[in-house]
Enzyme design. Structure first.
Site, PDB file in Angstrom:
ATOM      1  N   LEU A   2       8.000  41.161 -46.042  1.00 41.94           N
ATOM      2  CA  LEU A   2       9.343  41.752 -46.088  1.00 41.94           C
ATOM      3  C   LEU A   2       9.456  42.801 -47.189  1.00 41.94           C
ATOM      4  CD1 LEU A   2      11.438  38.441 -45.871  1.00 41.94           C
ATOM      5  CD2 LEU A   2      11.264  40.189 -44.068  1.00 41.94           C
ATOM      6  N   GLY A  19      10.430  44.049 -50.531  1.00 37.62           N
ATOM      7  CA  GLY A  19      10.655  43.301 -51.772  1.00 37.62           C
ATOM      8  C   GLY A  19       9.783  42.073 -51.921  1.00 37.62           C
ATOM      9  N   SER A  20       8.870  41.854 -50.971  1.00 34.96           N
ATOM     10  CA  SER A  20       8.023  40.649 -51.052  1.00 34.96           C
ATOM     11  C   SER A  20       6.871  40.844 -52.036  1.00 34.96           C
ATOM     12  CB  SER A  20       7.474  40.291 -49.657  1.00 34.96           C
ATOM     13  OG  SER A  20       6.674  41.343 -49.160  1.00 34.96           O
ATOM     14  N   LYS A  63       4.413  43.648 -51.777  1.00 32.44           N
ATOM     15  CA  LYS A  63       3.247  44.360 -51.213  1.00 32.44           C
ATOM     16  C   LYS A  63       2.761  45.482 -52.133  1.00 32.44           C
ATOM     17  CE  LYS A  63       5.606  45.707 -47.617  1.00 32.44           C
ATOM     18  NZ  LYS A  63       6.947  45.197 -47.932  1.00 32.44           N
ATOM     19  N   SER A  64       3.676  46.371 -52.518  1.00 30.93           N
ATOM     20  CA  SER A  64       3.286  47.528 -53.343  1.00 30.93           C
ATOM     21  C   SER A  64       2.810  47.076 -54.713  1.00 30.93           C
ATOM     22  CB  SER A  64       4.469  48.476 -53.565  1.00 30.93           C
ATOM     23  OG  SER A  64       4.856  49.023 -52.369  1.00 30.93           O
ATOM     24  N   SER A  70       4.893  46.399 -41.761  1.00 28.38           N
ATOM     25  CA  SER A  70       4.157  46.126 -40.512  1.00 28.38           C
ATOM     26  C   SER A  70       4.672  44.832 -39.872  1.00 28.38           C
ATOM     27  CB  SER A  70       2.649  46.088 -40.749  1.00 28.38           C
ATOM     28  OG  SER A  70       2.277  45.394 -41.917  1.00 28.38           O
TER      29      SER A  70
END
Ligand code: PPS
Ligand code: ADP
Length: 203
Positions: A36, A38-39, A41-42, A109
């Protein structure tokens, strides 16, 4: 739109992926971070890149926000556009592993079928799906970019997790629960997997 050309012939490079991997002294692979908004990933992809870079690995992060400023600036957030977004990223990541680079992608994704299509573009084992698992409530509390607030106020339609779906991975290579783990612990979980799979060597 112009008609698709069928008059193109694949050109085999003289320098192969194997040659480039030897030069870089590590294998190339796609680390596909999904989750999601804000989970994490970045944050996690860049932290893993930082770690790998310090150990002399050749790396690159393809980040959702950045790619949407250029390569995918013609796309929005309808289901159709997200499918095309992920198709392009999959193809780009495929080229980057041919270049011998450890390629980290950080895109929501949201659709299983699209992640599966990206996986099928590359040889078995070269696509490592990392699910940044985090409850929607936590992502919403983090609200790193203030987008959840806007989405709840009806200012961003089709926001993932609110009025657009996120399909959780069924068999990701790794689940990182960013709600429970620190960033450092999350990086170590990814590094452990890369070592187990002999993508990088100890030391
Ligand atoms: N409607 C809607 N839904 C979800 N996200 C939105 C939306 N509008 C803008 N944003 C911002 O765009 C980033 C997600 O882009 P992605 O290319 O990763 O999305 S997707 O994979 O095509 O679904 C996402 O970045 P992250 O927060 O890093 O995930 C948001 O900042
Ligand atoms: N274990 C963790 N891994 C990654 N991010 C974390 C973790 N724990 C807390 N966070 C925080 O969660 C937020 C995630 O934001 P971001 O990386 O932009 O998410 P995304 O790219 O999925 O939208 C950041 O503020 C980050 O500091």
């Amino acid at each position: 739109m112009t008609q698709k050309s069928t008059d193109t012939v694949w050109h085999n490079a003289t320098i192969t992926r194997n040659d480039r991997e030897k030069l870089h002294k590590h294998k190339s692979v796609i680390l596909w971070f999904t989750g999601l908004s804000g989970s994490g990933k970045s944050t996690l992809a860049h932290a893993v890149e930082d770690y790998l870079h310090r150990y002399g690995c050749s790396t690159f992060v393809l980040d959702g926000d950045n790619v949407r400023h250029g390569l995918c600036s013609d796309l929005g957030f309808s289901d159709e556009d997200r499918v095309e977004n992920i198709r392009r990223i999959g193809e780009m990541a495929k080229l980057m592993i041919e270049a011998g680079v450890i390629t980290l992608t950080a895109f929501i994704s949201p659709f299983r079928a699209d992640r599966s299509s990206a996986r099928k573009l590359v040889p078995h084992g070269d696509f490592i799906e990392i699910y940044c698992q985090c409850p929607l409530e936590t992502c919403e509390q983090r609200d790193v970019k203030g987008l959840y607030k806007k989405a709840r106020a009806g200012k961003i339609p089709f926001f993932t997790g609110i009025d657009s779906p996120y399909e959780e991975p069924e068999k990701p290579e790794l689940i990182v629960n960013t709600h429970a783990l620190s960033l450092d612990e999350s990086v170590q979980a990814v590094m452990k997997l890369l070592l187990q799979r002999s993508i990088v060597r100890p030391g």
